[in-house]
Every structure is written in structure tokens, then in C-alpha cells.
Scaffold this motif. Sequence first.
Motif, PDB file in Angstrom:
ATOM      1  N   MET A  66       2.193 -40.071 -40.338  1.00 49.82           N
ATOM      2  CA  MET A  66       1.838 -40.532 -38.990  1.00 49.82           C
ATOM      3  C   MET A  66       0.850 -39.630 -38.253  1.00 49.82           C
ATOM      4  O   MET A  66      -0.035 -40.143 -37.580  1.00 49.82           O
ATOM      5  N   PRO A  67       0.918 -38.313 -38.351  1.00 50.06           N
ATOM      6  CA  PRO A  67      -0.118 -37.516 -37.686  1.00 50.06           C
ATOM      7  C   PRO A  67      -1.515 -37.796 -38.241  1.00 50.06           C
ATOM      8  O   PRO A  67      -2.501 -37.652 -37.531  1.00 50.06           O
ATOM      9  N   LEU A  68      -1.604 -38.229 -39.481  1.00 47.25           N
ATOM     10  CA  LEU A  68      -2.903 -38.539 -40.075  1.00 47.25           C
ATOM     11  C   LEU A  68      -3.384 -39.938 -39.681  1.00 47.25           C
ATOM     12  O   LEU A  68      -4.581 -40.178 -39.563  1.00 47.25           O
ATOM     13  N   VAL A  69      -2.447 -40.856 -39.484  1.00 45.67           N
ATOM     14  CA  VAL A  69      -2.779 -42.229 -39.104  1.00 45.67           C
ATOM     15  C   VAL A  69      -3.053 -42.323 -37.608  1.00 45.67           C
ATOM     16  O   VAL A  69      -4.017 -42.939 -37.177  1.00 45.67           O
ATOM     17  N   GLY A  70      -2.192 -41.728 -36.823  1.00 46.39           N
ATOM     18  CA  GLY A  70      -2.332 -41.776 -35.371  1.00 46.39           C
ATOM     19  C   GLY A  70      -0.969 -41.790 -34.716  1.00 46.39           C
ATOM     20  O   GLY A  70      -0.098 -42.547 -35.127  1.00 46.39           O
ATOM     21  N   MET A  71      -0.806 -40.975 -33.706  1.00 46.18           N
ATOM     22  CA  MET A  71       0.484 -40.832 -33.044  1.00 46.18           C
ATOM     23  C   MET A  71       0.610 -41.684 -31.780  1.00 46.18           C
ATOM     24  O   MET A  71       1.621 -41.641 -31.120  1.00 46.18           O
ATOM     25  N   ARG A  72      -0.408 -42.459 -31.456  1.00 48.93           N
ATOM     26  CA  ARG A  72      -0.359 -43.206 -30.197  1.00 48.93           C
ATOM     27  C   ARG A  72      -0.487 -44.708 -30.375  1.00 48.93           C
ATOM     28  O   ARG A  72      -0.272 -45.445 -29.430  1.00 48.93           O
ATOM     29  N   ASN A  73      -0.843 -45.170 -31.546  1.00 47.79           N
ATOM     30  CA  ASN A  73      -1.238 -46.561 -31.671  1.00 47.79           C
ATOM     31  C   ASN A  73      -0.287 -47.472 -32.419  1.00 47.79           C
ATOM     32  O   ASN A  73      -0.518 -48.678 -32.450  1.00 47.79           O
ATOM     33  N   PHE A  74       0.726 -46.945 -33.053  1.00 48.90           N
ATOM     34  CA  PHE A  74       1.581 -47.761 -33.904  1.00 48.90           C
ATOM     35  C   PHE A  74       3.051 -47.402 -33.729  1.00 48.90           C
ATOM     36  O   PHE A  74       3.393 -46.243 -33.552  1.00 48.90           O
ATOM     37  N   VAL A  75       3.902 -48.412 -33.862  1.00 47.22           N
ATOM     38  CA  VAL A  75       5.282 -48.193 -34.247  1.00 47.22           C
ATOM     39  C   VAL A  75       5.220 -48.269 -35.762  1.00 47.22           C
ATOM     40  O   VAL A  75       4.517 -49.110 -36.328  1.00 47.22           O
ATOM     41  N   ALA A  76       5.905 -47.376 -36.450  1.00 50.97           N
ATOM     42  CA  ALA A  76       5.842 -47.362 -37.915  1.00 50.97           C
ATOM     43  C   ALA A  76       7.242 -47.357 -38.497  1.00 50.97           C
ATOM     44  O   ALA A  76       8.149 -46.725 -37.956  1.00 50.97           O
ATOM     45  N   VAL A  77       7.399 -48.054 -39.596  1.00 48.94           N
ATOM     46  CA  VAL A  77       8.672 -48.114 -40.290  1.00 48.94           C
ATOM     47  C   VAL A  77       8.441 -47.758 -41.752  1.00 48.94           C
ATOM     48  O   VAL A  77       7.409 -48.101 -42.324  1.00 48.94           O
ATOM     49  N   ALA A  78       9.382 -47.022 -42.321  1.00 52.16           N
ATOM     50  CA  ALA A  78       9.293 -46.631 -43.733  1.00 52.16           C
ATOM     51  C   ALA A  78      10.628 -46.885 -44.411  1.00 52.16           C
ATOM     52  O   ALA A  78      11.590 -46.166 -44.161  1.00 52.16           O
ATOM     53  N   PRO A  79      10.701 -47.913 -45.243  1.00 48.65           N
ATOM     54  CA  PRO A  79      11.914 -48.117 -46.034  1.00 48.65           C
ATOM     55  C   PRO A  79      11.881 -47.246 -47.283  1.00 48.65           C
ATOM     56  O   PRO A  79      10.805 -46.869 -47.755  1.00 48.65           O
ATOM     57  N   ARG A  80      13.039 -46.927 -47.808  1.00 47.18           N
ATOM     58  CA  ARG A  80      13.145 -46.148 -49.045  1.00 47.18           C
ATOM     59  C   ARG A  80      13.055 -47.103 -50.235  1.00 47.18           C
ATOM     60  O   ARG A  80      13.660 -48.165 -50.230  1.00 47.18           O
ATOM     61  N   GLY A  81      12.299 -46.697 -51.253  1.00 49.18           N
ATOM     62  CA  GLY A  81      12.243 -47.480 -52.490  1.00 49.18           C
ATOM     63  C   GLY A  81      13.632 -47.597 -53.098  1.00 49.18           C
ATOM     64  O   GLY A  81      14.466 -46.706 -52.947  1.00 49.18           O
ATOM     65  N   PRO A  82      13.898 -48.691 -53.826  1.00 50.23           N
ATOM     66  CA  PRO A  82      15.262 -48.937 -54.301  1.00 50.23           C
ATOM     67  C   PRO A  82      15.690 -48.163 -55.544  1.00 50.23           C
ATOM     68  O   PRO A  82      16.873 -48.081 -55.838  1.00 50.23           O
TER      69      PRO A  82
END
Length: 127
Positions: A66-82
Motif C-alpha cells: 500500500m505505501p507503494l500504491v498510495g495511502m490516500r486513494n484506495f480501500v484495499a483488501v488482501a485475502p490469503r491464498g488457500p
Amino acid sequence: MRPPARRSVSSASGPEWWARPEVSLWRPSPGACVAVPEHYTPGYAYPLLIWLHGPGEDETQLQRIMPLVGMRNFVAVAPRGPTPVSGGRGYRWESEHVAAAEQHVMQCIDAAQQRYHVAAHRCFLAG
């Protein structure tokens, strides 16, 4: 929600020219993380970034991305691989588990949309 604190980065030669912000993660369930933008405003519909980690990683990779993508513009979700990686370090995505992975990704999206104001028509898959 208070914005994450910034930390300073230094090396043996002194302070770096930049500092990455700390990323606060909310865990809606085991195997999932959600990152909220700095200065989150409930009245604004944020785009949703769905981050699929690489092999040998897990959902906490979102803290480094997220610091590389942007800290102000997105809500981000990360699921764990199964699928656990052999040797016990991280997880991966495999074609044999597509249905389970899809269900987990959709549950993570639903959790983010229930808690935060997300623009349903602005969802981006990356990883």
C-alpha cells in the motif's frame, strides 16, 4: 479512525530521503486484511483494490504494497491464498482451488464494503 503514524527510515549512512507510512490493517476474518486510506472520509466512495499476494506470501503483504500504491486513494483488501506452501512459509493460489479462492475473495470484498464506503463499480484486481 486516526491516520497511521509515519515512521522514519534510517541506515548506517543516516536518514533516508523518504519514509514509508505505517499501514494499519483491519482483519475481518482469519486469512484476510483490509487497509484503509489515510484521512478516510465516510462520505466519499473509495475504489477497492483487491490484492492477491505472490507465492510464499500471505495477506500481510498488503502492509508493504500500500505505501507503494498510495495511502490516500484506495480501500484495499488482501485475502490469503488457500494452499500452504510446502515448508510452511506462506501460501499460494492454485487452479485446483479456484472455487474456494473465489468464495474467499468475495467474502473479503463483502466485508470491506460493509465496513467502509466503497464504490462497487471501481474495483481493481492486482497482485
